[in-house]
Design a protein around this motif. Structure first.
Motif, PDB file in Angstrom:
ATOM      1  N   CYS A  62     -51.149  46.183 -88.742  1.00 38.97           N
ATOM      2  CA  CYS A  62     -51.469  45.996 -87.328  1.00 38.97           C
ATOM      3  C   CYS A  62     -50.373  46.654 -86.484  1.00 38.97           C
ATOM      4  N   ASN A  63     -50.518  46.585 -85.163  1.00 38.74           N
ATOM      5  CA  ASN A  63     -49.518  47.127 -84.269  1.00 38.74           C
ATOM      6  C   ASN A  63     -48.323  46.170 -84.241  1.00 38.74           C
ATOM      7  N   ALA A  64     -47.136  46.668 -84.620  1.00 39.74           N
ATOM      8  CA  ALA A  64     -45.950  45.815 -84.704  1.00 39.74           C
ATOM      9  C   ALA A  64     -44.779  46.492 -84.002  1.00 39.74           C
ATOM     10  N   GLU A  65     -44.048  45.704 -83.213  1.00 41.21           N
ATOM     11  CA  GLU A  65     -42.858  46.200 -82.522  1.00 41.21           C
ATOM     12  C   GLU A  65     -41.725  45.198 -82.695  1.00 41.21           C
ATOM     13  N   LEU A  66     -40.513  45.713 -82.761  1.00 41.43           N
ATOM     14  CA  LEU A  66     -39.334  44.877 -82.883  1.00 41.43           C
ATOM     15  C   LEU A  66     -38.860  44.485 -81.489  1.00 41.43           C
ATOM     16  N   VAL A  67     -38.745  43.178 -81.219  1.00 41.56           N
ATOM     17  CA  VAL A  67     -38.331  42.693 -79.907  1.00 41.56           C
ATOM     18  C   VAL A  67     -36.823  42.439 -79.893  1.00 41.56           C
TER      19      VAL A  67
END
Length: 134
Positions: A62-67
């Motif tokens: 899925c769409n994943a981003e590091l916060v």
């Protein structure tokens, strides 16, 4: 390497994808805990892990981003107060066994046992009114 608390932003819209994300993250060695908020789509991963590898694997699902990534400090140990050790209760020995010094020693005394020894005795009971049903 120290333990890290990483927050990832995921776009999870289906239960099937959510289960795959959980399974993928839990397979990494060093993961201590995983928590996910379904409303905001944020996943918190705590442990000694390589966060870019996790993000790379999750982007295939899925769409994943590091916060954020922050170092988790171990909890401080409070010095314990010295506790007084409780006094040991005195041991009471009622009747020490002196007959059995060895575990397989033959007990020759029959006066202390419930069952008397039967050497070659035979007991025959003769009743005048015996009834046998067949």
């Amino acid at each position: 390497m120290t333990a890290q608390k990483s927050v990832l932003q995921l776009s999870v819209h289906e239960e099937k994808i959510r289960k795959r994300v959980w399974a993928t993250v839990s397979k990494f060695s060093g993961v201590t805990s995983i928590a996910m908020d379904d409303k905001t789509g944020k996943m918190t991963v705590v442990g000694v892990v390589d966060v870019p590898r996790i993000v790379k694997k999750l982007r295939k699902i899925c769409n994943a981003e590091l916060v954020t990534v922050e170092v988790v400090k171990p909890p401080e140990k409070k010095p314990e107060q010295e506790k007084s050790t409780p006094a040991k209760p005195t041991e009471i020995v009622a009747f020490p066994v002196t007959q059995f010094n060895y575990p397989y020693q033959y007990h020759y005394s029959s006066a202390n046992s419930y069952y008397q020894p039967c050497e070659n005795y035979r007991f025959v009971a003769e009743e005048p009114h015996t009834c046998v049903m067949m």
